[in-house]
Design a protein around this motif. Structure first.
Motif, mmCIF file in Angstrom:
data_model
loop_
_atom_site.group_PDB
_atom_site.id
_atom_site.type_symbol
_atom_site.label_atom_id
_atom_site.label_comp_id
_atom_site.label_asym_id
_atom_site.label_seq_id
_atom_site.Cartn_x
_atom_site.Cartn_y
_atom_site.Cartn_z
ATOM 1 N N ARG A 1 0.765 11.823 8.309
ATOM 2 C CA ARG A 1 2.159 11.560 7.755
ATOM 3 C C ARG A 1 2.578 10.100 8.465
ATOM 4 O O ARG A 1 2.125 10.113 9.744
ATOM 5 N N ALA B 1 0.900 -1.041 0.086
ATOM 6 C CA ALA B 1 -0.245 0.012 -0.076
ATOM 7 C C ALA B 1 0.919 1.403 0.007
ATOM 8 O O ALA B 1 1.933 1.339 0.829
ATOM 9 N N ALA B 2 0.624 2.285 -1.070
ATOM 10 C CA ALA B 2 1.428 3.194 -0.915
ATOM 11 C C ALA B 2 0.709 4.489 -0.650
ATOM 12 O O ALA B 2 1.299 5.921 -0.365
ATOM 13 N N CYS B 3 -0.798 4.501 -0.081
ATOM 14 C CA CYS B 3 -1.362 5.778 0.466
ATOM 15 C C CYS B 3 -2.033 5.296 1.539
ATOM 16 O O CYS B 3 -2.435 4.024 1.894
ATOM 17 N N VAL B 4 -2.101 6.155 2.514
ATOM 18 C CA VAL B 4 -2.664 6.239 3.756
ATOM 19 C C VAL B 4 -4.057 5.554 3.791
ATOM 20 O O VAL B 4 -4.747 5.291 4.739
ATOM 21 N N ARG B 5 -4.722 6.054 2.617
ATOM 22 C CA ARG B 5 -6.232 5.678 2.645
ATOM 23 C C ARG B 5 -6.362 4.282 2.292
ATOM 24 O O ARG B 5 -7.434 3.522 2.093
ATOM 25 N N ASP B 6 -5.362 3.566 1.851
ATOM 26 C CA ASP B 6 -5.203 2.125 1.458
ATOM 27 C C ASP B 6 -5.320 1.368 2.746
ATOM 28 O O ASP B 6 -4.573 0.223 2.645
ATOM 29 N N TYR B 7 -5.780 1.749 3.749
ATOM 30 C CA TYR B 7 -5.660 0.669 5.138
ATOM 31 C C TYR B 7 -6.861 -0.283 4.974
ATOM 32 O O TYR B 7 -7.842 0.064 4.113
#
Length: 476
Positions: free
Chosen positions: A108, A55-61
């Motif tokens: 972050r 996962a490269a984005c914090v929204r992809d949890y």
């Protein structure tokens, strides 16, 4: 069978995740332990999520929980905390690798854990046998290895938390003991300094004991002198107070006299105003009388002119009658001399008759002129009487005016003299008042000086008495 073990590896960003297993059993809660580096300020908006490794984005949890904020934290030391993921929100078992990531309130990533998997336990490899004693009989229990490891992990975490609390308590006690030692050292140093100062003070007091004894005797003698001086000053103050009261009474009496003189002056000024008003009224009456006198003089002059004219007319008539009589005598002589001339005589007689008629007419005119003259004379006499009366009235008014002027002059002179006398009295009284006020002020000043000296004497005696008592106490 792949062995499940615990690892403790540092993560990027400064946040360390502790005791991360390589595999977790699905449908059981997962507890995540982590440590925040010193200087990090935790927030209730920070969160920990389970992410796929790629996962490269914090929204992809996959799921997340909010981080816990410790109630107390020591500055300069790491912060330990933990969160739990509920079993219903965990990923399904499989070969996918996951990791924990710490995300702050700015979005972050501050740290991430080593990768792990969610897998079902194998039938034999993931089971362990435990021996439990119950009532004297041994019982063998077969439980999953993950459960055993989880229990051991919970026990070790609880023990670690207890040790951390004990460590914090011991550190607090050490800090308190150090501060107490510093306070005791400071108190010891101050006590030593105070001891040295007390020694020096004792030596100084010993040296000054003899001097204080001598000074006590001197102060005792001075105290007697001061007491006598105080009594004398009190007597002087009493005398000055009586003098001040006497001066104040005299000043009040002088003020009453000044008020009475002021009222009398106002009364005299009122009388002076009344006299001036009477004078103005008399002058107005005199002017009216003078105007009336001028008018009567003009009428008298006119009457005299008419009388002189009538007298001249009567004289002319008398001269004409005498001339006619002379003419008549001459005519008679001519008749006697000239008989022949009767015709002429008759004519002369006729002329004489006409002349007589004219003379009668002239007599009537003369009688009327005489009546007019008599009336004019009577009117002139009446005018003279009126003029004489007016002159008498004018003389009386002039005399009265002169008398009023002389009386007013006398009264004015008297009033001016009385006013000058009153002014002199007022000036004298003002000077006397100023002198009395100055004397009262001097008395008050002297009284204040005496009171100040008395207060100073009392203060000095009060100051010296405790010093004497202290010297006596030290001597004893």
């Amino acid at each position: 069978m792949e062995e499940s073990s615990l690892s403790r590896a540092p993560s990027r960003g400064g946040v360390n995740f502790l005791n991360v297993a390589r595999t977790y059993i699905p449908n059981t809660k997962v507890e995540c332990h982590y440590t925040l580096p010193p200087g990090t300020v935790p927030s209730a908006s920070d969160w920990i999520g389970i992410f796929k490794v790629e996962a490269a984005c914090v929204r992809d949890y996959h799921t997340f929980v909010w981080s816990s904020v410790p109630e107390s934290a020591t500055d300069g030391s790491p912060i330990h905390a933990s969160v739990q993921f509920q079993a219903s929100y965990l990923p399904k078992p499989g070969a996918q690798l996951y990791q924990f990531r710490y995300v702050n309130r700015q979005g972050r990533v501050c740290g991430q854990s080593p990768p792990f998997q969610f897998r079902e336990p194998r039938p034999m490899d993931e089971l362990v046998t435990l021996e439990e004693t119950d009532g004297g009989s041994d019982i063998l229990l077969v439980v999953p290895k993950a459960t055993v490891l989880q229990n051991q992990l919970d026990e070790s975490q609880q023990e670690r938390n207890d040790l951390m609390q004990l460590k914090l308590q011991l550190e607090g006690q050490v800090t308190e003991l150090r501060s107490r030692v510093q306070e005791l050292e400071t108190a010891l140093a101050s006590s030593r300094q105070e001891h040295v100062a007390l020694k020096e003070q004792y030596k100084g007091l010993s040296r000054s004991h003899g001097e204080l004894t001598e000074e006590r005797d001197v102060l005792s003698r001075q105290q007697g002198d001061h007491v006598a001086r105080i009594l004398e000053l009190e007597d002087d103050i009493q005398t000055i107070s009586e003098k001040v009261l006497t001066k104040e009474v005299e000043l009040d009496r002088v003020r009453d006299t000044v008020k009475a003189l002021t009222r009398e002056q106002e009364k005299l000024l009122g009388q002076l105003k009344e006299v001036q008003a009477d004078k103005e009224q008399s002058e107005a009456e005199l002017q009216v009388a003078q105007q009336e006198n001028c008018r009567l003089n003009l009428e008298l002059q006119e009457a005299r002119g008419r009388q002189e004219e009538q007298s001249a007319q009567a004289q002319r008539l008398k001269d004409k009658m005498a001339q006619m009589k002379d003419t008549l005598g001459q005519a008679q002589q001519r008749v006697a001399e000239l008989e022949p001339l009767k015709e002429q005589l008759r004519g002369a007689q006729e002329l004489a008759a006409s002349s007589q008629q004219k003379a009668a007419l002239l007599g009537e005119e003369l009688a009327s002129a005489a009546g007019a003259r008599d009336r004019t004379i009577a009117e002139l006499h009446r005018s003279r009487l009126e003029v004489a009366g007016v002159n008498g009235r004018l003389a009386e008014l002039s005399l009265h005016l002169k008398e009023e002027k002389s009386q007013w002059s006398k009264e004015r002179a008297g009033l001016l003299q009385s006013m000058e006398a009153e002014k002199d009295k007022i000036l004298k009284l003002s000077a006397e008042i100023l002198r009395l006020e100055k004397a009262v002020q001097e008395e008050k000043t002297q009284n204040q000086v005496f009171k100040t000296e008395l207060a100073q004497e009392k203060d000095s005696s009060l100051v010296r008495r405790p010093a004497t008592r202290e010297s006596r106490a030290q001597a004893s």
